[in-house]
Design a protein around this motif. Structure first.
Motif, PDB file in Angstrom:
ATOM      1  N   UNK A  41      44.028  27.988  25.478  1.00  0.00           N
ATOM      2  CA  UNK A  41      42.896  28.899  25.402  1.00  0.00           C
ATOM      3  C   UNK A  41      43.351  30.340  25.565  1.00  0.00           C
ATOM      4  N   UNK A  42      44.361  30.545  26.431  1.00  0.00           N
ATOM      5  CA  UNK A  42      44.793  31.908  26.734  1.00  0.00           C
ATOM      6  C   UNK A  42      45.405  32.611  25.535  1.00  0.00           C
ATOM      7  N   UNK A  43      45.905  31.845  24.545  1.00  0.00           N
ATOM      8  CA  UNK A  43      46.475  32.480  23.357  1.00  0.00           C
ATOM      9  C   UNK A  43      45.420  33.256  22.583  1.00  0.00           C
ATOM     10  N   UNK A  44      44.223  32.768  22.590  1.00  0.00           N
ATOM     11  CA  UNK A  44      43.132  33.455  21.897  1.00  0.00           C
ATOM     12  C   UNK A  44      42.172  34.130  22.875  1.00  0.00           C
ATOM     13  N   UNK A  45      42.655  34.350  24.112  1.00  0.00           N
ATOM     14  CA  UNK A  45      41.765  34.887  25.132  1.00  0.00           C
ATOM     15  C   UNK A  45      41.292  36.300  24.790  1.00  0.00           C
ATOM     16  N   UNK A  46      42.230  37.165  24.420  1.00  0.00           N
ATOM     17  CA  UNK A  46      41.864  38.547  24.110  1.00  0.00           C
ATOM     18  C   UNK A  46      40.878  38.657  22.960  1.00  0.00           C
ATOM     19  N   UNK A  47      41.183  38.053  21.796  1.00  0.00           N
ATOM     20  CA  UNK A  47      40.223  38.128  20.682  1.00  0.00           C
ATOM     21  C   UNK A  47      38.868  37.507  21.006  1.00  0.00           C
TER      22      UNK A  47
END
Length: 371
Positions: A100-106
């Motif tokens: 989940x953290x890989x796409x956390x910023x977007x």
């Protein structure tokens, strides 16, 4: 011109001394918090062990000695299991959250844009803009010290618990020596029974209602597919022992994580509505009926005790705030000079359940619709 009410000087001096003693005791508790926090937790565990021992002794053919050993084993194992679940569950939680953290910023950027669009606002900030204003390194350092404090605190709790169990055998002899007259000794034992009954009742009510909430919460989280639902279920159960804040964490933390995990807002909405509904039903209908006279504490006192104990002893103080308030009310009610404080702490002005029963007996049965 009305004549002012004359207040006896003895009452004023007695209440002033009680107030000064309370402030001094609070300052001492704060100053000695590193020593008293594990001791308070050990006393809490000792009361739990005593309650489990009496329950095992009443429901099984085990004698007094073996029932005590079984209760000690169960409570200590549950204590270590809770720590292990917190540590391993947190590790698994962050491990499963890596995807989940890989796409956390977007994802956070998208949530912020949707929120600004909903309220028709311009120039939404990005997740990076929000992170830039946060001292992440300082927060992680503080978190590391908190974890280290929990580990060392657990060790000292067990040390204190061992010494308390060793000294428990001579407790009855100490009571006899301190109160040689039977009337005084019976009164002291009655105070202890009130304190123990209030704490045990609090533990029982919070455990049963917490289990109810956890069953529904686990079913909702599994239904929507939230990652690591078992870890969140345990967190909900543990924070349920913290008044006010526990319900906020239990009702908001899983929906907030669902916002980040899922692209749709529906799973978070289902979790938010479902958790808030079960918390409302349990908190307003089931829990008050189960509490009865065990927790006759004013809600304002519960909130103040939470803030006061949290300030003094941190998270451990938040867990112990309500049991400590129950203990304080039972002890203060025994002395003439401090009984007024017990009345203020109580929810209806009657600190003892027997006083309420006597009042109802003198008042007679409540009128019904037929009378």
């Amino acid at each position: 011109m009305k004549t002012p009410v004359a207040v006896p000087s003895s009452s004023v001096s007695r209440n002033a001394v009680a107030l000064i003693a309370t402030v001094a005791a609070g300052a001492a508790l704060y100053w000695l918090r590193d020593i008293l926090t594990p001791l308070a937790m050990a006393i809490f565990l000792l009361i739990m062990i005593d309650g489990v021992k009496r329950s095992v002794e009443a429901r099984t053919p085990l004698g007094h000695r073996w029932a005590g050993i079984a209760a000690l084993t169960l409570v200590v194992l549950a204590f270590f299991a809770s720590i292990a679940i917190i540590v391993n569950g947190a590790a698994g939680f962050f491990g499963e959250a890596s995807g989940v953290s890989q796409n956390l910023g977007p994802r956070i950027d998208q949530i912020i844009r949707d929120g600004y669009a909903l309220f028709r606002l311009d120039n939404p900030p990005t997740a990076q803009d929000l992170v830039n204003g946060v001292d992440v390194r300082g927060w992680l350092t503080t978190l590391a010290f908190q974890v280290q404090g929990i580990a060392s605190g657990a060790f000292f709790v067990l040390v204190y618990l061992g010494f308390l169990l060793a000294s428990q055998a001579g407790f009855r002899k100490k009571i006899v020596t301190m109160f040689p007259q039977k009337a005084q000794r019976d009164e002291a034992v009655a105070v202890f029974e009130r304190v123990r009954g209030g704490v045990e009742g609090y533990i029982w009510v919070q455990s049963v209602t917490g289990a109810m909430i956890c069953v529904v919460a686990w079913g909702l989280m599994r239904a929507v597919g939230l990652q690591n639902a078992e870890f969140w279920t345990f967190v909900i159960f543990v924070v349920g022992f913290i008044p006010v804040l526990g319900g906020a964490v239990a009702g908001l933390a899983p929906p907030l994580f669902a916002l980040v995990q899922f692209e749709s807002y529906w799973p978070a909405a289902i979790l938010l509505v479902g958790l808030q509904l079960i918390l409302f039903v349990v908190g307003n209908f089931i829990q008050p009926r189960m509490q009865g006279d065990n927790q006759n504490i004013d809600p304002v006192v519960v909130l103040l005790a939470l803030a006061f104990c949290g300030k003094m002893w941190g998270v451990a103080g938040m867990f112990l705030s309500t049991p400590l308030a129950v203990m304080a009310m039972a002890i203060l009610a025994e002395f003439r000079g401090s009984r007024w404080m017990a009345v203020l702490l109580s929810g209806d002005g009657q600190p003892y359940a027997e006083e309420k029963a006597a009042t109802r007996h003198r008042a007679g049965p409540e009128p019904t619709a037929d009378t």
